[in-house]
Enzyme design. Structure first.
Site, PDB file in Angstrom:
ATOM      1  N   HIS A  12       0.841  -1.209   0.000  1.00  0.00           N
ATOM      2  CA  HIS A  12       0.000   0.000   0.000  1.00  0.00           C
ATOM      3  C   HIS A  12       0.870   1.251   0.000  1.00  0.00           C
ATOM      4  O   HIS A  12       0.601   2.215  -0.694  1.00  0.00           O
ATOM      5  CB  HIS A  12      -0.892   0.050   1.243  1.00  0.00           C
ATOM      6  CG  HIS A  12      -1.911  -1.019   1.294  1.00  0.00           C
ATOM      7  ND1 HIS A  12      -3.136  -0.913   0.681  1.00  0.00           N
ATOM      8  CD2 HIS A  12      -1.896  -2.222   1.904  1.00  0.00           C
ATOM      9  CE1 HIS A  12      -3.830  -2.014   0.907  1.00  0.00           C
ATOM     10  NE2 HIS A  12      -3.099  -2.820   1.656  1.00  0.00           N
ATOM     11  N   LYS A  13       1.923   1.207   0.818  1.00  0.00           N
ATOM     12  CA  LYS A  13       2.806   2.371   0.932  1.00  0.00           C
ATOM     13  C   LYS A  13       3.566   2.612  -0.365  1.00  0.00           C
ATOM     14  O   LYS A  13       3.694   3.749  -0.804  1.00  0.00           O
ATOM     15  CB  LYS A  13       3.830   2.126   2.041  1.00  0.00           C
ATOM     16  CG  LYS A  13       3.336   2.417   3.410  1.00  0.00           C
ATOM     17  CD  LYS A  13       4.556   2.615   4.253  1.00  0.00           C
ATOM     18  CE  LYS A  13       4.327   2.308   5.688  1.00  0.00           C
ATOM     19  NZ  LYS A  13       5.606   2.276   6.400  1.00  0.00           N
ATOM     20  N   ASP A  69       8.706   5.999   8.827  1.00  0.00           N
ATOM     21  CA  ASP A  69       8.119   5.367  10.001  1.00  0.00           C
ATOM     22  C   ASP A  69       6.993   6.263  10.477  1.00  0.00           C
ATOM     23  O   ASP A  69       7.129   7.488  10.501  1.00  0.00           O
ATOM     24  CB  ASP A  69       9.161   5.162  11.096  1.00  0.00           C
ATOM     25  CG  ASP A  69       8.722   4.064  12.055  1.00  0.00           C
ATOM     26  OD1 ASP A  69       8.411   2.963  11.588  1.00  0.00           O
ATOM     27  OD2 ASP A  69       8.666   4.324  13.280  1.00  0.00           O
ATOM     28  N   LYS A 172      -6.436  11.386  -0.008  1.00  0.00           N
ATOM     29  CA  LYS A 172      -5.695  11.028   1.208  1.00  0.00           C
ATOM     30  C   LYS A 172      -4.235  11.496   1.094  1.00  0.00           C
ATOM     31  O   LYS A 172      -3.704  12.126   2.010  1.00  0.00           O
ATOM     32  CB  LYS A 172      -5.742   9.509   1.450  1.00  0.00           C
ATOM     33  CG  LYS A 172      -4.971   9.103   2.697  1.00  0.00           C
ATOM     34  CD  LYS A 172      -4.841   7.609   2.905  1.00  0.00           C
ATOM     35  CE  LYS A 172      -3.855   7.329   4.032  1.00  0.00           C
ATOM     36  NZ  LYS A 172      -3.510   5.920   4.191  1.00  0.00           N
TER      37      LYS A 172
HETATM   38  P1  IMP Z   1       4.847   2.260   9.677  1.00  0.00           P
HETATM   39  O1  IMP Z   1       5.889   2.367  10.693  1.00  0.00           O
HETATM   40  O2  IMP Z   1       4.898   3.378   8.707  1.00  0.00           O
HETATM   41  O3  IMP Z   1       4.785   0.915   9.036  1.00  0.00           O
HETATM   42  O4  IMP Z   1       3.452   2.446  10.382  1.00  0.00           O
HETATM   43  C1  IMP Z   1       3.154   1.792  11.595  1.00  0.00           C
HETATM   44  C2  IMP Z   1       1.698   1.476  11.668  1.00  0.00           C
HETATM   45  O5  IMP Z   1       0.958   2.703  11.666  1.00  0.00           O
HETATM   46  C3  IMP Z   1       1.156   0.657  10.504  1.00  0.00           C
HETATM   47  O6  IMP Z   1       1.285  -0.711  10.733  1.00  0.00           O
HETATM   48  C4  IMP Z   1      -0.295   1.062  10.501  1.00  0.00           C
HETATM   49  O7  IMP Z   1      -1.011   0.329  11.450  1.00  0.00           O
HETATM   50  C5  IMP Z   1      -0.229   2.523  10.948  1.00  0.00           C
HETATM   51  N1  IMP Z   1      -0.239   3.417   9.780  1.00  0.00           N
HETATM   52  C6  IMP Z   1       0.817   3.940   9.130  1.00  0.00           C
HETATM   53  N2  IMP Z   1       0.407   4.703   8.112  1.00  0.00           N
HETATM   54  C7  IMP Z   1      -0.941   4.661   8.122  1.00  0.00           C
HETATM   55  C8  IMP Z   1      -1.950   5.238   7.286  1.00  0.00           C
HETATM   56  O8  IMP Z   1      -1.698   5.971   6.312  1.00  0.00           O
HETATM   57  N3  IMP Z   1      -3.214   4.948   7.624  1.00  0.00           N
HETATM   58  C9  IMP Z   1      -3.544   4.155   8.665  1.00  0.00           C
HETATM   59  N4  IMP Z   1      -2.659   3.583   9.446  1.00  0.00           N
HETATM   60  C10 IMP Z   1      -1.356   3.827   9.184  1.00  0.00           C
END
Ligand code: IMP
Length: 192
Positions: A12-13, A69, A172
């Site tokens: 998704h990212k 992150d 978004k």
């Molecule tokens: P990460 O460190 O960027 O992987 O994000 C950590 C966690 O934050 C992810 O596993 C998601 O649960 C939540 N998260 C990060 N980005 C989003 C977003 O855009 N929408 C909703 N949840 C997010």
């Protein structure tokens, strides 16, 4: 075109960031770069984790790369789950488990204020650069929408009447924590 490896296994990212940097940067996923394995994420700050992930790629490739992150910081929970957002409901938990735990923790709470914060670490020619984005909003009392991922169905950004999971991706991206951090990254790269 500049080529950057994005240190994430989250499809998704990659999709979101690729769309945001389209025409400016070729975003290469870990699998496209031939990298496999679990990237460590053991720091206790967003900046520390972003650096750790980007460094993991840099050490293996010596190719310019970046990592992000993100944390969901909930006011009534003293900023939790924050840097632990991915594993809020435990190791190997699902997005659904995390949302359930969050809704439970906020049951009966009128203060629903929260923000998403993203830190990007770019390693370019071995040097670190940081970019931060933040979006403020509210945690809804139930899920709305099916788009996106993570906490999207229960996060409603300020000045909107819908959750992130009810928005088209481009909307978004234009207001989100990661979208804003990526816009700063893009601005930096364009100025070169
Ligand atoms: P990460 O460190 O960027 O992987 O994000 C950590 C966690 O934050 C992810 O596993 C998601 O649960 C939540 N998260 C990060 N980005 C989003 C977003 O855009 N929408 C909703 N949840 C997010």
């Amino acid at each position: 075109m500049k080529r950057l490896i994005f240190a994430t296994n989250n499809k998704h990212k990659v999709q979101e960031v690729r769309a945001a940097l389209q025409g400016h940067v070729e975003v290469v996923s870990l699998s496209e770069a031939g990298l496999e394995g679990e990237i460590p994420e053991t720091a206790n700050t967003l900046q520390g984790n972003a650096l750790q992930k980007a460094q993991w790629v840099w050490e293996r490739t010596h190719t310019d790369c970046f990592a992000d992150d993100t944390g969901l910081e909930v006011d009534a929970l003293g900023g939790a789950p924050g840097v632990y957002s991915a594993r809020y409901a435990g190791e190997h938990c699902s997005f659904n488990d995390n949302i359930n735990k969050l809704l439970h923790a906020l049951e009966g709470t009128s203060n629903r204020k929260a923000d998403f914060r993203t830190v990007i670490c770019l390693i370019e020619n071995g040097e670190q650069h940081y970019f931060e984005g933040r979006v403020d909003g509210q945690i809804l009392t139930e899920r709305h929408g099916t788009e996106g991922f993570g906490y999207d169905p229960v996060f409603m950004p300020d000045r909107f009447a819908v959750s992130f999971a009810e928005m088209p991706l481009d909307v978004k991206n234009s207001i989100s924590h990661r979208g804003l951090a990526v816009a700063k990254l893009k601005e930096y790269l364009e100025a070169q």
